[in-house]
Motif scaffolding. Structure first.
Motif, mmCIF file in Angstrom:
data_model
loop_
_atom_site.group_PDB
_atom_site.id
_atom_site.type_symbol
_atom_site.label_atom_id
_atom_site.label_comp_id
_atom_site.label_asym_id
_atom_site.label_seq_id
_atom_site.Cartn_x
_atom_site.Cartn_y
_atom_site.Cartn_z
ATOM 1 N N UNK A 126 140.334 31.858 20.355
ATOM 2 C CA UNK A 126 140.344 31.669 21.767
ATOM 3 C C UNK A 126 140.185 33.097 22.284
ATOM 4 N N UNK A 127 139.372 33.275 23.249
ATOM 5 C CA UNK A 127 139.470 34.346 24.235
ATOM 6 C C UNK A 127 139.616 34.128 25.536
ATOM 7 N N UNK A 181 149.344 38.281 20.573
ATOM 8 C CA UNK A 181 147.944 38.726 20.714
ATOM 9 C C UNK A 181 147.345 39.194 19.445
ATOM 10 N N UNK A 182 146.603 38.536 18.923
ATOM 11 C CA UNK A 182 146.155 38.984 17.435
ATOM 12 C C UNK A 182 145.752 40.600 17.528
ATOM 13 N N UNK A 183 146.280 41.182 16.432
ATOM 14 C CA UNK A 183 146.133 42.849 16.351
ATOM 15 C C UNK A 183 144.869 42.921 15.684
ATOM 16 N N UNK A 184 144.471 41.991 15.088
ATOM 17 C CA UNK A 184 143.139 42.089 14.215
ATOM 18 C C UNK A 184 141.943 42.034 15.196
ATOM 19 N N UNK A 185 142.150 41.124 16.194
ATOM 20 C CA UNK A 185 141.301 41.214 17.359
ATOM 21 C C UNK A 185 141.285 42.361 18.234
ATOM 22 N N UNK A 236 147.024 33.262 32.864
ATOM 23 C CA UNK A 236 146.707 33.495 31.525
ATOM 24 C C UNK A 236 147.935 32.915 30.431
ATOM 25 N N UNK A 237 149.145 33.335 30.813
ATOM 26 C CA UNK A 237 150.230 33.267 30.038
ATOM 27 C C UNK A 237 150.370 31.655 29.673
ATOM 28 N N UNK A 238 150.137 30.727 30.536
ATOM 29 C CA UNK A 238 150.424 29.495 30.219
ATOM 30 C C UNK A 238 149.370 29.083 28.859
ATOM 31 N N UNK A 250 144.670 34.237 19.224
ATOM 32 C CA UNK A 250 144.579 34.537 20.585
ATOM 33 C C UNK A 250 144.153 36.311 20.927
ATOM 34 N N UNK A 251 142.763 36.219 21.470
ATOM 35 C CA UNK A 251 142.661 37.719 22.065
ATOM 36 C C UNK A 251 142.398 37.468 23.551
ATOM 37 N N UNK A 252 142.919 38.517 24.314
ATOM 38 C CA UNK A 252 143.004 38.096 25.953
ATOM 39 C C UNK A 252 142.692 39.606 26.545
#
Length: 300
Positions: A126-127, A181-185, A236-238, A250-252
Protein backbone atom coordinates in the motif's frame (compact mmCIF):
# COMPACT_ATOMS: atom_id res chain seq x y z
CA UNK A 1 -18.19 1.85 -14.50
CA UNK A 2 -19.19 -0.90 -12.10
CA UNK A 3 -22.85 -1.83 -11.72
CA UNK A 4 -23.47 -0.88 -8.09
CA UNK A 5 -27.25 -1.39 -8.17
CA UNK A 6 -27.93 1.58 -5.88
CA UNK A 7 -26.87 -0.19 -2.70
CA UNK A 8 -26.46 1.74 0.54
CA UNK A 9 -23.79 1.50 3.22
CA UNK A 10 -26.15 0.51 6.03
CA UNK A 11 -26.06 -3.29 5.86
CA UNK A 12 -24.45 -3.87 9.25
CA UNK A 13 -26.83 -1.41 10.93
CA UNK A 14 -29.77 -3.45 9.69
CA UNK A 15 -28.31 -6.73 10.99
CA UNK A 16 -27.02 -8.12 14.26
CA UNK A 17 -23.40 -8.18 13.08
CA UNK A 18 -20.67 -6.52 15.11
CA UNK A 19 -19.73 -3.45 12.98
CA UNK A 20 -16.03 -4.21 13.55
CA UNK A 21 -16.22 -7.87 12.60
CA UNK A 22 -14.49 -9.78 9.84
CA UNK A 23 -17.92 -10.67 8.43
CA UNK A 24 -18.88 -7.01 7.99
CA UNK A 25 -15.65 -6.26 6.14
CA UNK A 26 -16.17 -9.36 4.01
CA UNK A 27 -19.58 -8.04 2.90
CA UNK A 28 -17.95 -4.86 1.58
CA UNK A 29 -15.14 -6.80 -0.13
CA UNK A 30 -17.53 -9.27 -1.76
CA UNK A 31 -19.72 -6.44 -3.06
CA UNK A 32 -16.70 -4.97 -4.86
CA UNK A 33 -15.13 -8.24 -5.95
CA UNK A 34 -18.29 -9.52 -7.65
CA UNK A 35 -18.64 -6.31 -9.65
CA UNK A 36 -15.14 -5.98 -11.11
CA UNK A 37 -12.73 -8.10 -13.08
CA UNK A 38 -9.72 -6.45 -11.45
CA UNK A 39 -7.78 -8.17 -8.67
CA UNK A 40 -5.62 -5.42 -7.11
CA UNK A 41 -2.12 -6.09 -5.81
CA UNK A 42 -1.37 -2.57 -4.58
CA UNK A 43 -3.58 -0.07 -2.77
CA UNK A 44 -3.27 3.72 -2.89
CA UNK A 45 -4.87 6.18 -0.43
CA UNK A 46 -5.04 9.77 -1.67
CA UNK A 47 -4.78 12.68 0.77
CA UNK A 48 -6.24 16.22 0.61
CA UNK A 49 -5.91 17.70 -2.86
CA UNK A 50 -4.19 14.57 -4.19
CA UNK A 51 -7.22 12.78 -5.62
CA UNK A 52 -5.99 13.50 -9.16
CA UNK A 53 -3.72 10.47 -8.76
CA UNK A 54 -6.79 8.45 -9.68
CA UNK A 55 -6.52 9.82 -13.24
CA UNK A 56 -3.68 7.34 -13.72
CA UNK A 57 -5.95 4.30 -13.67
CA UNK A 58 -6.82 2.83 -17.07
CA UNK A 59 -10.51 2.03 -17.64
CA UNK A 60 -11.38 1.84 -13.93
CA UNK A 61 -14.40 0.32 -12.27
CA UNK A 62 -15.70 3.05 -9.98
CA UNK A 63 -17.49 2.57 -6.67
CA UNK A 64 -18.84 5.66 -4.84
CA UNK A 65 -18.39 5.14 -1.11
CA UNK A 66 -22.08 5.64 -0.41
CA UNK A 67 -22.92 2.62 -2.58
CA UNK A 68 -20.58 0.15 -0.86
CA UNK A 69 -22.23 -1.76 2.02
CA UNK A 70 -20.95 -0.74 5.49
CA UNK A 71 -18.51 1.82 4.04
CA UNK A 72 -18.04 5.26 5.62
CA UNK A 73 -18.56 8.39 3.51
CA UNK A 74 -16.02 11.19 3.12
CA UNK A 75 -17.25 14.70 4.00
CA UNK A 76 -14.06 16.76 3.54
CA UNK A 77 -13.51 19.18 0.60
CA UNK A 78 -10.80 17.80 -1.68
CA UNK A 79 -11.88 14.19 -1.04
CA UNK A 80 -14.06 12.95 -3.91
CA UNK A 81 -15.27 9.86 -2.08
CA UNK A 82 -14.95 6.79 -4.32
CA UNK A 83 -12.94 3.64 -4.92
CA UNK A 84 -11.37 2.93 -8.29
CA UNK A 85 -10.07 -0.44 -9.45
CA UNK A 86 -8.10 -0.83 -12.65
CA UNK A 87 -4.64 -1.12 -14.16
CA UNK A 88 -1.89 1.42 -13.67
CA UNK A 89 0.91 0.68 -16.14
CA UNK A 90 -0.45 -2.90 -16.31
CA UNK A 91 -0.33 -3.27 -12.51
CA UNK A 92 -3.77 -3.95 -10.96
CA UNK A 93 -4.46 -1.35 -8.25
CA UNK A 94 -7.21 -0.03 -6.01
CA UNK A 95 -7.30 3.69 -5.23
CA UNK A 96 -9.15 5.46 -2.44
CA UNK A 97 -10.01 8.87 -3.84
CA UNK A 98 -10.66 10.47 -0.48
CA UNK A 99 -10.24 9.13 3.06
CA UNK A 100 -11.93 9.36 6.45
CA UNK A 101 -10.98 11.18 9.66
CA UNK A 102 -11.84 11.02 13.34
CA UNK A 103 -12.89 14.68 13.29
CA UNK A 104 -15.70 13.78 10.88
CA UNK A 105 -17.23 11.77 13.73
CA UNK A 106 -15.91 8.34 12.77
CA UNK A 107 -14.35 5.91 15.22
CA UNK A 108 -10.71 5.25 14.33
CA UNK A 109 -11.43 1.62 13.38
CA UNK A 110 -13.96 2.93 10.85
CA UNK A 111 -11.48 5.35 9.27
CA UNK A 112 -9.19 2.37 8.59
CA UNK A 113 -11.87 -0.15 7.61
CA UNK A 114 -11.18 0.29 3.85
CA UNK A 115 -7.65 -1.07 4.39
CA UNK A 116 -9.11 -4.31 5.70
CA UNK A 117 -11.40 -4.40 2.66
CA UNK A 118 -8.28 -4.05 0.50
CA UNK A 119 -6.68 -6.95 2.36
CA UNK A 120 -9.64 -9.21 1.59
CA UNK A 121 -9.46 -8.11 -2.06
CA UNK A 122 -5.85 -9.38 -2.22
CA UNK A 123 -3.82 -6.20 -1.68
CA UNK A 124 -0.31 -6.94 -0.38
CA UNK A 125 1.31 -3.49 -0.62
CA UNK A 126 0.00 0.00 0.00
CA UNK A 127 0.96 3.61 -0.71
CA UNK A 128 -0.57 6.15 1.68
CA UNK A 129 -0.34 9.88 0.93
CA UNK A 130 -1.33 12.91 2.95
CA UNK A 131 -1.07 16.68 3.03
CA UNK A 132 1.08 17.58 6.02
CA UNK A 133 2.31 20.65 7.80
CA UNK A 134 6.08 21.11 7.72
CA UNK A 135 7.51 21.37 11.23
CA UNK A 136 11.14 20.64 10.40
CA UNK A 137 12.93 23.97 9.92
CA UNK A 138 14.59 22.68 6.76
CA UNK A 139 11.34 21.77 5.01
CA UNK A 140 9.72 23.96 2.35
CA UNK A 141 6.19 24.04 0.95
CA UNK A 142 6.03 21.53 -1.92
CA UNK A 143 8.54 19.08 -0.39
CA UNK A 144 7.70 15.37 -0.36
CA UNK A 145 8.54 13.67 2.94
CA UNK A 146 8.85 9.88 3.06
CA UNK A 147 7.58 8.74 6.45
CA UNK A 148 10.19 6.66 8.28
CA UNK A 149 8.37 6.58 11.63
CA UNK A 150 5.44 8.14 13.43
CA UNK A 151 4.15 9.40 16.76
CA UNK A 152 0.56 8.35 17.29
CA UNK A 153 -0.67 10.99 19.74
CA UNK A 154 -4.26 9.66 19.94
CA UNK A 155 -2.76 6.26 20.73
CA UNK A 156 -1.25 7.64 23.94
CA UNK A 157 -4.80 7.62 25.36
CA UNK A 158 -5.71 4.26 23.75
CA UNK A 159 -7.49 5.88 20.81
CA UNK A 160 -6.29 3.22 18.39
CA UNK A 161 -7.96 1.72 15.29
CA UNK A 162 -7.30 -1.76 16.75
CA UNK A 163 -8.91 -1.05 20.10
CA UNK A 164 -11.49 -3.70 20.98
CA UNK A 165 -11.72 -7.43 20.26
CA UNK A 166 -8.99 -8.76 17.97
CA UNK A 167 -9.74 -11.12 15.08
CA UNK A 168 -6.75 -13.35 14.34
CA UNK A 169 -7.89 -13.62 10.72
CA UNK A 170 -6.65 -10.04 10.28
CA UNK A 171 -3.59 -10.20 12.51
CA UNK A 172 -2.24 -10.87 16.03
CA UNK A 173 -3.37 -9.08 19.19
CA UNK A 174 0.13 -7.74 19.91
CA UNK A 175 2.62 -6.90 17.17
CA UNK A 176 5.76 -4.76 16.68
CA UNK A 177 5.76 -1.44 14.82
CA UNK A 178 9.47 -0.62 14.84
CA UNK A 179 9.67 -1.36 11.10
CA UNK A 180 6.15 -0.34 10.08
CA UNK A 181 7.30 1.81 7.14
CA UNK A 182 9.14 -0.50 4.76
CA UNK A 183 12.82 0.45 4.52
CA UNK A 184 13.10 -1.14 1.08
CA UNK A 185 10.27 1.02 -0.26
CA UNK A 186 11.86 4.17 1.16
CA UNK A 187 15.12 3.33 -0.61
CA UNK A 188 13.11 2.73 -3.76
CA UNK A 189 11.38 6.11 -3.34
CA UNK A 190 14.72 7.91 -3.18
CA UNK A 191 15.77 6.16 -6.39
CA UNK A 192 12.50 7.08 -8.12
CA UNK A 193 12.80 10.69 -6.95
CA UNK A 194 16.30 10.96 -8.38
CA UNK A 195 15.13 9.52 -11.71
CA UNK A 196 12.44 12.20 -11.85
CA UNK A 197 14.79 15.02 -10.87
CA UNK A 198 13.09 15.59 -7.53
CA UNK A 199 16.25 15.42 -5.41
CA UNK A 200 15.72 18.98 -4.20
CA UNK A 201 12.29 18.30 -2.71
CA UNK A 202 12.73 14.79 -1.27
CA UNK A 203 12.79 14.54 2.52
CA UNK A 204 12.49 11.78 5.10
CA UNK A 205 11.14 12.16 8.60
CA UNK A 206 8.75 11.47 11.46
CA UNK A 207 5.02 12.18 11.10
CA UNK A 208 2.71 12.91 14.02
CA UNK A 209 -1.06 12.58 13.92
CA UNK A 210 -3.31 14.95 15.87
CA UNK A 211 -7.09 14.77 16.08
CA UNK A 212 -8.12 18.01 14.36
CA UNK A 213 -10.13 19.60 12.88
CA UNK A 214 -8.40 22.73 14.22
CA UNK A 215 -4.79 23.30 13.26
CA UNK A 216 -2.23 23.06 16.04
CA UNK A 217 -1.40 25.76 18.57
CA UNK A 218 2.05 27.30 18.78
CA UNK A 219 2.68 25.54 22.09
CA UNK A 220 1.67 22.17 20.66
CA UNK A 221 3.95 22.60 17.67
CA UNK A 222 6.91 23.65 19.82
CA UNK A 223 6.40 20.53 21.94
CA UNK A 224 6.20 18.28 18.86
CA UNK A 225 9.34 19.81 17.36
CA UNK A 226 11.23 19.04 20.56
CA UNK A 227 9.93 15.45 20.28
CA UNK A 228 11.60 15.12 16.87
CA UNK A 229 8.51 15.46 14.69
CA UNK A 230 9.08 16.67 11.12
CA UNK A 231 5.52 16.81 9.78
CA UNK A 232 2.04 16.89 11.31
CA UNK A 233 -1.42 15.98 10.08
CA UNK A 234 -4.83 14.56 10.96
CA UNK A 235 -4.79 11.20 9.19
CA UNK A 236 -2.70 8.31 7.86
CA UNK A 237 -1.78 6.46 11.06
CA UNK A 238 -5.05 4.53 11.43
CA UNK A 239 -4.59 3.20 7.89
CA UNK A 240 -0.87 2.42 8.19
CA UNK A 241 -1.24 0.73 11.58
CA UNK A 242 -4.11 -1.46 10.36
CA UNK A 243 -2.26 -2.27 7.13
CA UNK A 244 0.83 -3.36 9.06
CA UNK A 245 -1.33 -5.37 11.46
CA UNK A 246 -2.83 -7.41 8.63
CA UNK A 247 0.45 -8.02 6.82
CA UNK A 248 0.35 -5.34 4.13
CA UNK A 249 3.72 -3.71 3.39
CA UNK A 250 3.55 0.08 3.80
CA UNK A 251 5.02 3.11 2.05
CA UNK A 252 3.71 6.51 3.14
CA UNK A 253 4.58 10.09 2.26
CA UNK A 254 3.51 13.62 3.16
CA UNK A 255 3.24 16.45 0.68
CA UNK A 256 4.28 19.50 2.70
CA UNK A 257 1.50 21.96 1.91
CA UNK A 258 2.22 24.59 4.56
CA UNK A 259 4.88 25.56 7.08
CA UNK A 260 3.78 25.22 10.69
CA UNK A 261 3.47 28.48 12.64
CA UNK A 262 5.69 28.25 15.70
CA UNK A 263 5.80 31.92 16.74
CA UNK A 264 3.09 34.15 18.18
CA UNK A 265 1.96 37.25 16.32
CA UNK A 266 3.04 36.02 12.88
CA UNK A 267 -0.24 37.15 11.24
CA UNK A 268 -0.08 33.98 9.09
CA UNK A 269 -3.07 31.65 9.09
CA UNK A 270 -3.03 28.02 7.95
CA UNK A 271 -6.15 27.11 5.96
CA UNK A 272 -7.54 24.12 4.08
CA UNK A 273 -7.75 26.00 0.77
CA UNK A 274 -3.97 26.50 0.87
CA UNK A 275 -3.49 22.78 1.48
CA UNK A 276 -5.57 21.83 -1.56
CA UNK A 277 -3.93 24.49 -3.78
CA UNK A 278 -0.41 23.21 -3.05
CA UNK A 279 -1.58 19.65 -3.70
CA UNK A 280 -2.84 20.67 -7.11
CA UNK A 281 0.42 22.49 -7.97
CA UNK A 282 2.47 19.38 -7.18
CA UNK A 283 -0.09 17.01 -8.74
CA UNK A 284 1.86 16.17 -11.92
CA UNK A 285 5.07 15.36 -10.02
CA UNK A 286 3.12 13.13 -7.64
CA UNK A 287 1.42 11.33 -10.51
CA UNK A 288 4.77 10.50 -12.07
CA UNK A 289 6.27 9.57 -8.70
CA UNK A 290 3.41 7.25 -7.72
CA UNK A 291 3.33 5.65 -11.17
CA UNK A 292 7.01 4.74 -11.02
CA UNK A 293 6.68 3.55 -7.43
CA UNK A 294 3.79 1.26 -8.34
CA UNK A 295 5.66 -0.29 -11.25
CA UNK A 296 8.81 -0.89 -9.20
CA UNK A 297 6.95 -2.09 -6.10
CA UNK A 298 5.10 -4.66 -8.21
CA UNK A 299 8.41 -6.38 -9.00
CA UNK A 300 9.69 -6.81 -5.42
Amino acid sequence: MADNNNHTNSACVESNMDPMSYDVVAVSAEFIQTRTKYRPEIGIICGSGLGGLADLVDKPDIFPYNQIPNFPVSTVPGHVGRLLLGNLEKVPVIIMQGRFHAYEGYELWKTAMPVRVMKLLGVQKIIVTNAGGGLNKGFQVGDIMFIKDHINLPGFSCQNPLRGPNDERFGPRFFPTNDLYCHEYRQLARQVGQELGLQGVMREGVYAMLGGPNYETVAELKMLRKMGVDSVGMSTLPETIVAHHCGIKVFACSLITNKCIVEYGSDIDTNHEEVIEVGLRRAEDLKQFVTKMIVKMSTI
